[in-house]
Write a protein that holds these residues in place. Sequence first.
Motif, PDB file in Angstrom:
ATOM      1  N   ALA A   2     -51.519  24.270 -25.902  1.00 13.61           N
ATOM      2  CA  ALA A   2     -52.592  25.262 -25.762  1.00 13.61           C
ATOM      3  C   ALA A   2     -53.967  24.606 -25.694  1.00 13.61           C
ATOM      4  O   ALA A   2     -54.878  25.125 -25.051  1.00 13.61           O
ATOM      5  CB  ALA A   2     -52.533  26.249 -26.919  1.00 13.61           C
ATOM      6  N   LEU A  26     -59.637  36.000 -25.855  1.00 17.08           N
ATOM      7  CA  LEU A  26     -58.781  35.875 -27.044  1.00 17.08           C
ATOM      8  C   LEU A  26     -58.453  37.224 -27.679  1.00 17.08           C
ATOM      9  O   LEU A  26     -59.230  38.175 -27.585  1.00 17.08           O
ATOM     10  CB  LEU A  26     -59.452  34.987 -28.083  1.00 17.08           C
ATOM     11  N   THR A  27     -57.328  37.256 -28.355  1.00 17.59           N
ATOM     12  CA  THR A  27     -56.934  38.435 -29.129  1.00 17.59           C
ATOM     13  C   THR A  27     -56.352  37.971 -30.466  1.00 17.59           C
ATOM     14  O   THR A  27     -55.925  36.822 -30.599  1.00 17.59           O
ATOM     15  CB  THR A  27     -55.852  39.253 -28.393  1.00 17.59           C
ATOM     16  N   ILE A  59     -57.999  28.328 -29.999  1.00 15.97           N
ATOM     17  CA  ILE A  59     -57.979  28.244 -28.533  1.00 15.97           C
ATOM     18  C   ILE A  59     -56.553  28.482 -28.021  1.00 15.97           C
ATOM     19  O   ILE A  59     -55.603  27.870 -28.518  1.00 15.97           O
ATOM     20  CB  ILE A  59     -58.521  26.866 -28.075  1.00 15.97           C
ATOM     21  N   GLY A  60     -56.448  29.362 -27.054  1.00 16.90           N
ATOM     22  CA  GLY A  60     -55.137  29.672 -26.484  1.00 16.90           C
ATOM     23  C   GLY A  60     -54.177  30.271 -27.496  1.00 16.90           C
ATOM     24  O   GLY A  60     -52.964  30.181 -27.343  1.00 16.90           O
ATOM     25  N   LYS A  61     -54.734  30.875 -28.555  1.00 15.09           N
ATOM     26  CA  LYS A  61     -53.916  31.438 -29.637  1.00 15.09           C
ATOM     27  C   LYS A  61     -52.965  30.378 -30.218  1.00 15.09           C
ATOM     28  O   LYS A  61     -51.809  30.673 -30.547  1.00 15.09           O
ATOM     29  CB  LYS A  61     -53.136  32.656 -29.146  1.00 15.09           C
TER      30      LYS A  61
END
Lengths: 611, 88
Positions: free
Chosen positions: A232, A463-464, A507-509
């Motif tokens: 990620a 993002l979430t 970053i990038g979950k």
Amino acid sequence: MSGYHRKLLRVDLTSREVRTQELAPEITDAYIGGAGVAAKLLYEETSADTDPLGPENVFIAMTGPFTGTNVPSSSRHHIVARSPQTGIFGESNVGGSWGVLLKRSGYDGLVVTGKADKPVYIAINEDKAEIRDAGEIWGQDTEKSARWLKSQTSPKAAAAVIGQAGERLAPLAGVPHIGTLVRAAARTGLGAVLGSKNLKAIVAAGNGPVPVADPEGLEQSVKSLLKHITTATETFGKYGTGGGAENYEKAGNFPLKNWKQGRWPGVAKINGVVLHDTVLTGRKGCLRCPIACGRHIKIAEGPYAGLDCAGPEYETMGTLGGECLVDDLEAICKANDLCNLYGLDTISTGATIAFAMEAFEKGLITTEDTGGVELTWGNAQAMVDMVDKMGRREGIGELMSQGSRAMAEALGHNASEFAVHVKGLEPSAHDPRRFFSQALSYGTAARGACHNASWSHPYELALTMPEIGIAEPQDAYQVEGKAAFTSILQNLMCVQDSALLCRFTQIGKAVTVNNMVEWMSLVTGKQWDVESLMKAGERVFNLKRLYNTRLGISRKDDFLPPRFMTLNREGEELTNQLPPMGRLLSDYYQHRGWSEEGVPTSDTLRGLGIA
Amino acid sequence: MRVELSQAFEKLIGQPSLEISLAEPIPVRAVLRLLADRYECFAKYLSYQDDAMLGAHLSVFSSGRFMKLGDPVTDGDTLKIFLPVTGG
């Protein structure tokens, strides 16, 4: 409970007393560690009368339960004191190896009080701490000092060390940490607090164990996620924090010409991709960090030939570069290195130089003030010269090293119109006209204009984090719901700064809140859940606010500077809007359970167990 | 539709921009598929089904707005493809 040694090291420099203090479970249950425990200690041990540069100010360095464990990207610690730059709550979070080596010495944190009668350093190693003479390195830059300190302690040691800026009490002085790489706890002038105490450095070199409740469970959990984190963050690690600078300029987030200009082709010359393709010699990571966003650079020819040092990150490119319209990457590398050597905050330094450039343009300062330097936009050498003057506090550098608020007050006329700061702290390189959550974050962060207090702009883009109620990214210009959105993320950042986990793990979950909850339980042996963890974050945030409201901070201080409130930038496809701060703050106070003046109510404090 | 590429992507395909004709609107996800058909270096981005995951490696802008994978793109649009939004 594991995750902690349950020991704080206390050093009083006036009496030269070194002792330990218990870190009680009730404190860590409520405030976790790191920023939370440090805020609690500072709140209790200082008052509205504390002089930031007086012996009564308290310097606190705290690790968290994750520090020194297998949790990835957790080699961090948090420092706090009353800030000489802003006069309010001062804090800075930093990676590297120092926090781990402190924790491996058998301490969860360090509290320094008093003032030494001559320059000293504190050496900490394996449950032992000593105050030692630092006369040999007083007046030296951080790099030379760190080399000497390692020779006197251990080659594997890390030094939290001030440069000449801190020694000379510059309000913009930070605390570089030099171990296997250079990382600076740069914001809010805490280097000057160390300078005021005649404390040149704190050296940590422990190698003992760090207690973890379920080491096998933690190892398994981390192992199962490590490949995902590496994948990620692959692009981010490759190009570093500056990799997205062009992107941010395109989005209208990159600061230009003291936050006045909308578009600038120069960003194509000063970003992480160019750095990667030209001067980068290697990536540097904090201890056990799979991301490794740090840069090392070498410059072989030209005016800065011979430079072989840590490279600039995004914020530095934004402030020393974009804000000053300097498109010379090598000059930015040079200025960045000078900041590290003198121990200056690159963000406030770059922002103050940009402010001075505008003052020069408007005729409020002239070449008579600058020592003959033409302080014009884009003048790379002039920018480097100003950093040098600020680090030495020489000539106009003495005034500039106090930051843009103090400089505007000294210059008078309309200078405060274009001095861009909140509560005396210059913003990082993110435009609140592009992300309304950052407008709120700048307004309400305890230390002043700080994007890291919420790190919310990525959640306005992509993002979430469904487990804390962010199922979808929120539109950056949406006003309805912005208060709740920003508050939740501020609480989460307080959790990360207290447990000690780098923001870039989001970053990038790569890492989720559920991962953090699991790791907290595995490390401490206490069962945490999302609600209890986020409540602790909310408690930490409110306590910092309480520290500031005790000093008289209220709604009047939470507005943004005129440039962000009144100036719309112009440029192709620029969709910036002016943040409606009155509405945003009212919604925010209501959501937080604060009064209309922005003060936490007694009901709110009772509900959080603070009162 | 015009696709403009930032430095990192320009280096990969050897040109700063390209044109793609669209008969009808398609989502950003489908544009990435078209790019991957022409240039193998884009293939790895097809595996990210989620904006947050893709957003760690690549960002797509149009008219100053960040585009999501499901957002529609029409023939007259200009997309700008950048490295991800990061920052310190």
